[in-house]
Design an enzyme around this catalytic site. Structure first.
Site, PDB file in Angstrom:
ATOM      1  N   TYR A 116       0.812  -1.213   0.000  1.00  0.00           N
ATOM      2  CA  TYR A 116       0.000   0.000   0.000  1.00  0.00           C
ATOM      3  C   TYR A 116       0.852   1.272   0.000  1.00  0.00           C
ATOM      4  O   TYR A 116       0.334   2.362  -0.251  1.00  0.00           O
ATOM      5  CB  TYR A 116      -0.903   0.049   1.241  1.00  0.00           C
ATOM      6  CG  TYR A 116      -1.757  -1.183   1.464  1.00  0.00           C
ATOM      7  CD1 TYR A 116      -2.582  -1.678   0.463  1.00  0.00           C
ATOM      8  CD2 TYR A 116      -1.737  -1.845   2.691  1.00  0.00           C
ATOM      9  CE1 TYR A 116      -3.362  -2.803   0.672  1.00  0.00           C
ATOM     10  CE2 TYR A 116      -2.518  -2.973   2.910  1.00  0.00           C
ATOM     11  CZ  TYR A 116      -3.319  -3.455   1.894  1.00  0.00           C
ATOM     12  OH  TYR A 116      -4.091  -4.562   2.109  1.00  0.00           O
ATOM     13  N   ASP A 117       2.124   1.169   0.315  1.00  0.00           N
ATOM     14  CA  ASP A 117       2.980   2.354   0.485  1.00  0.00           C
ATOM     15  C   ASP A 117       3.346   2.979  -0.857  1.00  0.00           C
ATOM     16  O   ASP A 117       3.004   2.457  -1.924  1.00  0.00           O
ATOM     17  CB  ASP A 117       4.247   1.983   1.274  1.00  0.00           C
ATOM     18  CG  ASP A 117       5.060   0.905   0.563  1.00  0.00           C
ATOM     19  OD1 ASP A 117       5.611   1.181  -0.512  1.00  0.00           O
ATOM     20  OD2 ASP A 117       5.154  -0.227   1.097  1.00  0.00           O
ATOM     21  N   HIS A 153      -3.293  -4.368  -5.074  1.00  0.00           N
ATOM     22  CA  HIS A 153      -4.260  -4.394  -3.963  1.00  0.00           C
ATOM     23  C   HIS A 153      -4.768  -3.013  -3.608  1.00  0.00           C
ATOM     24  O   HIS A 153      -5.294  -2.794  -2.517  1.00  0.00           O
ATOM     25  CB  HIS A 153      -3.631  -5.052  -2.728  1.00  0.00           C
ATOM     26  CG  HIS A 153      -3.567  -6.539  -2.823  1.00  0.00           C
ATOM     27  ND1 HIS A 153      -2.972  -7.332  -1.858  1.00  0.00           N
ATOM     28  CD2 HIS A 153      -4.020  -7.397  -3.769  1.00  0.00           C
ATOM     29  CE1 HIS A 153      -3.069  -8.600  -2.212  1.00  0.00           C
ATOM     30  NE2 HIS A 153      -3.705  -8.668  -3.368  1.00  0.00           N
TER      31      HIS A 153
END
Length: 304
Positions: A116-117, A153
């Protein structure tokens, strides 16, 4: 398959501009990013879910539990609390590490990630590369470049995939991203870095691609940082659709950063050395042709 054959294949696809890298959580953890396992353990403790622990007292979740527990937390706490929990759990002011630099040094066509980063985006800027960041279906058509960072994601600026239902709904909710990932696997050589061989995401991705692409499937390469694999295990992985570069062939060091660095630097060194050899061979060929023309001219003059 021998390492040299794998490295030669990497060089070939890199030369074609068709080398891509799939980056997992292991690379972000080298920058101090929190682990998925740790977040799920916090969720389990909060809702009173009982789980097994290893000898060091850490949670020992099965792949199914890593999806089931976030789903249970979501149903128990509601969407708002669930989302805040996940965002807070992954809250961190991390910076890119050396492995991010080495990944960009491979000059990847695309970079895919389940993280997610924004560490890949930050490294791309540092290297002067312009990638379109695709984190949802709605931005795919708006891509301004032909090189992508695909957030498989999602991320916290949109929806993200973590719980069981997210995986079940994935192909419908992320249809364009899903198709794009499959297309990349069909047309590019993909290197997995930052994953474990038993990672649920690896199993899922391999099944996606093999079922859809069949004969056009380009067998990806996996950088393995666990214990040395036996010949039988390597054959099994090839049967799954993975070619493995085992870090144990490059270093005995147990530090994960050193392990990844050793393999990635060898890839870069191989590419540079073979490129140099190719250039030398070409120069030698040109020299012989030019020298031969001069000799021909010399003999021609003597003949008159």
């Amino acid at each position: 398959m021998k390492n040299a054959d794998i490295l030669e294949d990497i060089k070939r696809y890199s030369g074609l501009g068709k080398l891509s890298v799939f980056v997992g959580a292991g690379i972000s953890r080298l920058s101090g990013f929190p682990s998925w396992n740790g977040l799920v353990q916090d969720m389990a403790d909060e809702i009173g879910y009982l789980y097994k622990k290893d000898k060091n007292g850490y949670a020992n979740f099965s792949p199914e539990e890593l999806l089931k527990i976030p789903q249970m937390y979501y149903l128990n706490k509601g969407e708002d609390i669930y989302r805040k929990k996940v965002e807070k759990g992954f809250e961190n002011n991390c910076t890119p590490n050396e492995i991010h630099d080495l990944i960009l040094s491979l000059h990847p066509n695309h970079m895919l990630t389940t993280n997610y980063d924004t560490l890949l985006e930050e490294t791309a800027i540092k290297f002067g590369r312009n990638f379109s960041v695709l984190n949802s279906n709605k931005v795919v058509a708006k891509a301004e470049t032909s090189n992508y960072i695909i957030k498989v994601h999602g991320d916290f600026s949109n929806d993200f995939v973590l719980k069981e239902q997210d995986y079940l709904d994935y192909e419908n909710k992320y249809l364009l991203i899903d198709n794009l990932v499959k297309t990349i696997f069909a047309t590019n050589l993909v290197i997995f870095v930052g994953y474990g061989l038993n990672d649920y995401n690896i199993k899922l991705i391999l099944n996606w691609v093999k079922n859809v692409q069949s004969d056009s499937f380009v067998m990806p390469i996996f950088i393995h940082t666990g214990e040395r694999l036996s010949d039988i295990e390597l054959s099994y992985q090839e049967g799954r659709g993975l070619r493995v570069l085992d870090c144990n062939d490059y270093t005995d060091n147990t530090d994960y950063l050193v392990k990844y660095r050793s393999v990635l630097k060898d890839i870069l060194t191989f590419n540079n050395e073979t490129d140099l050899a190719d250039r030398v061979n070409k120069l030698q060929y040109i020299y012989e042709k030019v020298f031969g023309v001069k000799e021909f001219g010399l003999y021609s003059k003597r003949g008159f």
